[in-house]
Design an enzyme around this catalytic site. Sequence first.
Site, PDB file in Angstrom:
ATOM      1  CB  ILE A   1      -3.690   1.794  -4.533  1.00  0.00           C
ATOM      2  CG1 ILE A   1      -5.139   1.401  -4.212  1.00  0.00           C
ATOM      3  CG2 ILE A   1      -2.943   0.631  -5.133  1.00  0.00           C
ATOM      4  CD1 ILE A   1      -5.929   0.958  -5.458  1.00  0.00           C
ATOM      5  CB  SER A   2      -4.452   1.295   1.226  1.00  0.00           C
ATOM      6  OG  SER A   2      -3.916   2.517   1.658  1.00  0.00           O
ATOM      7  CE  LYS A   3      -0.192  -5.185   2.794  1.00  0.00           C
ATOM      8  NZ  LYS A   3       0.183  -6.030   3.955  1.00  0.00           N
TER       9      LYS A   3
END
Length: 249
Positions: free
Chosen positions: A94-96
């Site tokens: 999950i991206s920042k």
Amino acid sequence: MNRRPTFPARLDTKPAPAPSRPPAGPAAAAPDGVGLDSQAVRARMVQRLAAQGIRDQRVLSAIGAVQRHRFVDTALANQAYEDTSLPIGLGQTISKPSVVARMVELLLGPASGGKLGRVLEIGTGCGYQAAVLSLVAAEVYSVERLRQLHDKARDNLRPFRLPNVHLLFGDGMAGYPRGAPYAGIIAAAGGEAVPQAWCEQLAVGGRIVAPTQMAGGRQALVVIEKTAGGLQQSVLEAVHFVPLKSGIA
């Protein structure tokens, strides 16, 4: 969000029926409480994003509304509101929050006010970015090539009851022609070039925001704008995403 997907495994094989929509509902079914459920926790994250340069209030409001801890494993929930990427299985992350906010802000562009039109997301992952997009776009079509992640995203998103999110299992390299043209296309994986199918499915005036491999193997965030005269590309900051792959698994 659909309970069960009704799409073919490959989006580029034959026409798929239009996706059905679940009943309309609130952005999040579970009420805010204490700890990770607290609006105050998300508000602090939003403040940090604003301090880092995110200016679009639509983006900040959407990030503040979506409970990110509901999209990660329980063991990692205490890190959900830190500005860090987290594993979601199958070698994906999950991206920042800062990366999600930056890319969605770029997708919206300089125009202020209102929602974006129909958006195509390549790489549903755990469903977090789709939830954010649902609050800034009229409709979201999100394609995931990994069956286990597609199922995970469906389960994660079900409690939010988002009527404008349509989850698709298939090859994101082909986009989703039945939903075209799109006001925006956003990708969570980077290849050597932006697929031609995406450019063809983008509406005039729309934008593609995607990581793309540059010379030397590094990745950079790229924005492609479609004008009446053709495509215009801007290369922005360095990023690090998983590779863009074709096919399903």
